[in-house]
Scaffold this motif. Structure first.
Motif, PDB file in Angstrom:
ATOM      1  N   MET A  12       0.812  -1.214   0.000  1.00 43.16           N
ATOM      2  CA  MET A  12       0.000   0.000   0.000  1.00 43.16           C
ATOM      3  C   MET A  12       0.849   1.269   0.000  1.00 43.16           C
ATOM      4  SD  MET A  12      -3.315  -0.975   2.333  1.00 43.16           S
ATOM      5  CE  MET A  12      -2.433  -1.029   3.864  1.00 43.16           C
ATOM      6  N   GLN A  13       2.150   1.142   0.140  1.00 44.65           N
ATOM      7  CA  GLN A  13       3.020   2.313   0.106  1.00 44.65           C
ATOM      8  C   GLN A  13       4.321   1.938  -0.583  1.00 44.65           C
ATOM      9  OE1 GLN A  13       2.974   2.740   4.329  1.00 44.65           O
ATOM     10  NE2 GLN A  13       5.039   1.961   4.580  1.00 44.65           N
TER      11      GLN A  13
ATOM     12  N   PRO B 115      -8.807   6.061   1.381  1.00 47.90           N
ATOM     13  CA  PRO B 115      -8.385   4.999   0.451  1.00 47.90           C
ATOM     14  C   PRO B 115      -6.897   5.123   0.108  1.00 47.90           C
ATOM     15  CG  PRO B 115     -10.277   6.221  -0.417  1.00 47.90           C
ATOM     16  CD  PRO B 115      -9.812   6.934   0.805  1.00 47.90           C
ATOM     17  N   VAL B 116      -6.261   3.964  -0.041  1.00 46.98           N
ATOM     18  CA  VAL B 116      -4.856   3.906  -0.421  1.00 46.98           C
ATOM     19  C   VAL B 116      -4.733   2.960  -1.605  1.00 46.98           C
ATOM     20  CG1 VAL B 116      -2.525   3.240   0.290  1.00 46.98           C
ATOM     21  CG2 VAL B 116      -4.072   4.286   1.937  1.00 46.98           C
ATOM     22  N   ILE B 117      -4.110   3.448  -2.655  1.00 45.86           N
ATOM     23  CA  ILE B 117      -3.834   2.613  -3.825  1.00 45.86           C
ATOM     24  C   ILE B 117      -2.328   2.635  -4.003  1.00 45.86           C
ATOM     25  CG2 ILE B 117      -4.203   2.314  -6.299  1.00 45.86           C
ATOM     26  CD1 ILE B 117      -6.891   3.756  -5.917  1.00 45.86           C
TER      27      ILE B 117
ATOM     28  N   ILE C 252       5.178  -1.226 -10.151  1.00 48.22           N
ATOM     29  CA  ILE C 252       4.009  -0.906 -10.966  1.00 48.22           C
ATOM     30  C   ILE C 252       2.978  -0.189 -10.094  1.00 48.22           C
ATOM     31  CG2 ILE C 252       2.183  -1.850 -12.432  1.00 48.22           C
ATOM     32  CD1 ILE C 252       4.092  -4.433 -12.510  1.00 48.22           C
ATOM     33  N   PRO C 253       2.662   1.081 -10.372  1.00 55.86           N
ATOM     34  CA  PRO C 253       1.574   1.734  -9.619  1.00 55.86           C
ATOM     35  C   PRO C 253       0.250   1.049  -9.952  1.00 55.86           C
ATOM     36  CG  PRO C 253       2.882   3.340 -10.853  1.00 55.86           C
ATOM     37  CD  PRO C 253       3.294   1.985 -11.320  1.00 55.86           C
ATOM     38  N   VAL C 254      -0.513   0.671  -8.939  1.00 53.85           N
ATOM     39  CA  VAL C 254      -1.767  -0.047  -9.155  1.00 53.85           C
ATOM     40  C   VAL C 254      -2.734   0.791  -9.985  1.00 53.85           C
ATOM     41  CG1 VAL C 254      -3.807  -1.015  -8.005  1.00 53.85           C
ATOM     42  CG2 VAL C 254      -1.518  -1.510  -7.133  1.00 53.85           C
TER      43      VAL C 254
END
Length: 184
Positions: free
Chosen positions: A8-9, A73-75, A179-181
């Protein structure tokens, strides 16, 4: 071994990570959870974090807004990593869910409370009294047997889907891609 780690980070140092994955708390503290494909790593990189902010609807008597906690929210990110072939205990079966085999093994270290019967298991949805201790004892028993983690083959029901890995440590993995979600 190539595996995908959802977080998540953004992680700079895998040896000093706090809770960075969105993993079911009951099993989350066993180790680092990885998958054999990108789509299966995505849920580990999406979650929420608690933040404080001024309320827009709640106020003190003097009119000042109250400070409240909300879930934001966390992406996060998926890391494609290369690992030397770790020595893994393999949970695999053609008759029973491999996940069920894993949970049954872990149950040997669990203490549950439930009103309806004795000899509870994870399937009874009873209250687990010793989650941290059970996970630590389960992990330590596998380490004593020489394992560095385990793999649940075809992690989804009916033996379809990716493999699910749990590694007890992730010291300096070779990261080939981040890879950024949100780009998936």
């Amino acid at each position: 071994m190539i595996a995908y780690f959802g977080a998540m980070q953004k992680i700079e140092d895998f040896t000093n990570t706090a809770k960075v994955q969105n993993v079911d708390n009951v099993i989350g503290t066993i180790g680092f959870w990885l998958t054999s494909d990108i789509p299966s790593a995505k849920p580990y990189a999406i979650g929420t974090k608690k933040v404080t902010q001024k309320s827009e609807t709640e106020f003190w008597e003097d009119g000042a807004p109250k400070v409240i906690q909300v879930d934001q929210p966390v992406i996060g990110f998926i890391y494609k990593i290369f690992l030397d072939e770790p020595h893994l205990k393999i949970y695999n079966s053609h008759t029973v869910s491999p996940y069920e085999l894993f949970m049954n093994d872990r149950d040997n270290y669990c203490e549950y409370i439930h009103a309806r019967k004795s000899n509870f298991t994870w399937k009874d949805e009873a209250i687990l009294l010793n989650m941290e201790e059970a996970n630590e004892n389960f992990r330590n028993s596998l380490i004593r047997e020489g394992y560095e983690g385990f793999v649940i083959k075809n992690g989804k029901a009916q033996n379809e889907g990716p493999d699910l890995y749990c590694l007890f440590s992730l010291n300096s993995p070779l990261i080939s891609d981040i890879i950024p979600v949100e780009s998936l």
